[in-house]
Design a protein around this motif. Structure first.
Motif, PDB file in Angstrom:
ATOM      1  N   GLN A 338      10.803   7.052  -0.249  1.00  0.00           N
ATOM      2  CA  GLN A 338      10.172   6.524  -1.645  1.00  0.00           C
ATOM      3  C   GLN A 338       9.322   5.218  -1.102  1.00  0.00           C
ATOM      4  N   GLU A 339       8.132   5.096  -2.174  1.00  0.00           N
ATOM      5  CA  GLU A 339       7.529   3.826  -2.239  1.00  0.00           C
ATOM      6  C   GLU A 339       8.328   2.897  -3.458  1.00  0.00           C
ATOM      7  N   ARG A 340       8.528   1.947  -2.955  1.00  0.00           N
ATOM      8  CA  ARG A 340       9.457   0.946  -3.792  1.00  0.00           C
ATOM      9  C   ARG A 340       8.236   0.320  -5.055  1.00  0.00           C
ATOM     10  N   SER A 341       8.733   0.231  -6.066  1.00  0.00           N
ATOM     11  CA  SER A 341       7.668  -0.298  -7.279  1.00  0.00           C
ATOM     12  C   SER A 341       7.731  -1.627  -7.193  1.00  0.00           C
ATOM     13  N   GLY A 342       6.891  -2.397  -7.888  1.00  0.00           N
ATOM     14  CA  GLY A 342       6.786  -3.828  -8.012  1.00  0.00           C
ATOM     15  C   GLY A 342       7.781  -4.519  -8.914  1.00  0.00           C
ATOM     16  N   HIS A 343       8.708  -3.846  -9.447  1.00  0.00           N
ATOM     17  CA  HIS A 343       9.496  -4.381 -10.467  1.00  0.00           C
ATOM     18  C   HIS A 343      10.955  -4.707  -9.962  1.00  0.00           C
ATOM     19  N   TRP A 462      12.947   4.287 -12.125  1.00  0.00           N
ATOM     20  CA  TRP A 462      11.885   3.190 -12.046  1.00  0.00           C
ATOM     21  C   TRP A 462      11.977   2.363 -10.898  1.00  0.00           C
ATOM     22  N   GLU A 463      12.693   2.600  -9.997  1.00  0.00           N
ATOM     23  CA  GLU A 463      12.782   1.667  -8.768  1.00  0.00           C
ATOM     24  C   GLU A 463      11.598   2.108  -7.639  1.00  0.00           C
ATOM     25  N   ALA A 464      11.233   3.171  -7.916  1.00  0.00           N
ATOM     26  CA  ALA A 464      10.268   4.000  -7.116  1.00  0.00           C
ATOM     27  C   ALA A 464       8.894   4.116  -7.826  1.00  0.00           C
TER      28      ALA A 464
END
Length: 520
Positions: A338-343, A462-464
């Motif tokens: 995964q690419e982690r999100s900015g949130h 949403w984390e990714a």
């Protein structure tokens, strides 16, 4: 507010407030997913699709008179010239109980009068600009995994015998990380079942941490930035590690319980402090990082688990067997990254294996202490779409969220027959970035039927911001992946330990070079 042009995320949230429902309760009332409701809160200007517009119309029409009155009051125009509009951040400062808990915690630990942290955070909010913080985030993003690992190796240059920083040779490439470990903590191959997964949790009261003026000011800054950027923060229980023991082929040791805000406003701030120094082109060294000098000054402090907040979690490389295909080729394992999100609070915008989660209790402090309990929960949440077990989205009101009757269809299939789901702990380390404990793991599904049935249902939460897939037979692509500098240090640790173990288990489905670790 005029609804003639349709519903928006903001007006939908106003209806939720008028009904006095939590995110989960509102989702159940409408018959939709909790993630959709959470999306309305994140994007107030969002306009739902026509089917959702009709559903919201019907819900308002059928609401009791007092609900309609509350909705009208909440949506009344408030942008008169003498009444400035409030920002989402200011609204959260006033209404978000999790932010309120964080403010109370700062007041208490800093020895301030009640309300002081709220006033200081409100004043800081006025000074902050979201665009500037986003620009800073981009600068931080240029500081890569290798930069961080090298800087921490220099900062913690005095390491005791037997411990070192995890490094690996993958083919002709060498990778170094910020994970402090020792030979007894690597290549564990511990099945994450009750007989071997033996961490024990105590509910005894935690020792209270005090904040000096510097630490308290940084906590206020961190909270104000969280509000400005819309990062989720939920004051939920969080395990802290007190000791580990791997004798007898088990994952053992002791856990205490702390609060997420205590970690988020102390140890979690160390990464940003370090990366900002690196982004400015300066060399981090003892004396130049006030928070690190206070909370994690040397390796002795890193290893003294009971004397500090040592939060963390587990993350695992997932490998799903796939049959041979005339389009794709020979039978292999599908690997997910995964690419982690900015949130997210942890490893934002970095690469990581999936699932990845903080080790924390869901409803049973003692039973949930097992590492496998967190991995199963994170699979449900991050891969199989179980929004209702995500504490950052809605309140947890189910007595047993992981009861077999509530499991997703893919997870129920995996657990129906012993042997369909293999979960192992592949190692342990302490991440010098924030002092976190890391339990890397490997999840293997060897029955090809799973991906045939459920592969189309696997979806990141949403984390990714993105989900990538790799073949266990594509050594060239995996070599490029290992060399990618966008990794989080714990993510790279888990990937490499997972690949080492998969090479032993996978037979002809796996084509990898020798992967050899060493401690530096």
């Amino acid at each position: 507010m005029d609804l003639t042009s349709g519903w928006t995320g903001e007006t939908a949230c106003a209806l939720q407030a008028a009904l006095r429902l939590s995110n989960e309760g509102f989702a159940e009332h409408l018959g939709i997913g909790v993630r959709t409701v959470a999306g309305w809160h994140q994007k107030p200007d969002l306009r739902p699709k026509s089917e959702m517009q009709q559903l919201l119309d019907t819900t308002l029409e059928q609401a009791a008179a007092q609900v309609k009155d509350r909705f009208a009051a909440l949506t009344a125009s408030s942008d008169a010239a003498d009444e400035p509009a409030t920002t989402d951040a200011e609204d959260r400062l006033s209404a978000d109980r999790n932010i309120g808990a964080a403010l109370d915690w700062i007041d208490e630990r800093a020895g301030w009068e009640p309300g002081t942290a709220r006033r200081k955070t409100a004043a800081r909010l006025v000074q902050l600009d979201a665009r500037s913080l986003e620009d800073r985030g981009k600068k931080r993003g240029r500081v890569n995994q290798r930069d961080i690992a090298h800087a921490l190796a220099e900062y913690y240059a005095d390491r005791p015998d037997g411990h070192g920083l995890y490094s690996v040779r993958y083919g002709d490439h060498e990778s170094a990380t910020s994970i402090l470990t020792n030979p007894d903590w690597l290549d564990l191959r511990v099945p994450l079942i009750a007989a071997h997964d033996r961490l024990r949790a105590s509910t005894a009261a935690d020792a209270e941490l005090s904040l000096d003026e510097e630490a308290a000011a940084r906590a206020v800054d961190g909270l104000a930035e969280t509000l400005t950027l819309g990062v989720r923060m939920v004051d939920m229980p969080l395990y802290r590690l007190l000791g580990v023991d791997f004798d007898g082929g088990q994952v053992g040791g002791a856990l205490g319980v702390t609060r997420f805000v205590e970690y988020a406003l102390t140890m979690d701030l160390l990464e940003g402090e370090l990366v900002d120094v690196l982004a400015a082109g300066r060399t981090p060294e003892p004396g130049s990082l006030p928070l690190r000098d206070r909370h994690l000054p040397d390796v002795a402090a890193v290893l003294d688990l009971p004397a500090r907040i040592c939060a963390g979690g587990t993350l695992a490389l997932c490998a799903f067997a796939r049959p041979a295909s005339p389009l794709r080729g020979e039978a292999d394992f599908l690997l997910l990254v995964q690419e982690r999100s900015g949130h997210v609070v942890n490893a934002a915008r970095r690469l990581a294996v999936t699932p990845k989660g903080f080790h924390q209790p869901l409803t049973d402090v003692r039973a949930d202490a097992q590492i496998g309990a967190t991995l199963r929960r994170e699979m449900e949440e991050e891969l199989f779409g179980r929004d209702e077990i995500d504490n950052t989205v809605g309140d947890q009101r189910k007595a047993d969220p992981m009861h077999p009757s509530r499991l997703s269809e893919p997870m129920r299939w995996l657990l129906d027959e012993p042997g369909r789901l293999r979960m192992e702990s592949t190692g342990f380390g302490l991440n010098l970035v924030s002092g976190n404990f890391e339990f890397p793991g490997l999840i293997v599904v060897e029955d090809e039927e799973f991906w045939h049935r459920f592969g189309g249902q696997v979806e990141a939460n949403w984390e990714a911001s993105n989900l990538r897939q790799y073949s266990s037979l594509d050594g060239e692509a995996l070599a490029d992946l290992v060399r990618d500098v966008a990794w989080s240090n714990e993510g790279l640790f888990a990937l490499l330990q997972g690949l080492r173990r998969l090479a032993d288990l996978g037979g002809e489905r796996v084509n990898l070079p020798d992967i050899e670790w060493e401690l530096r």
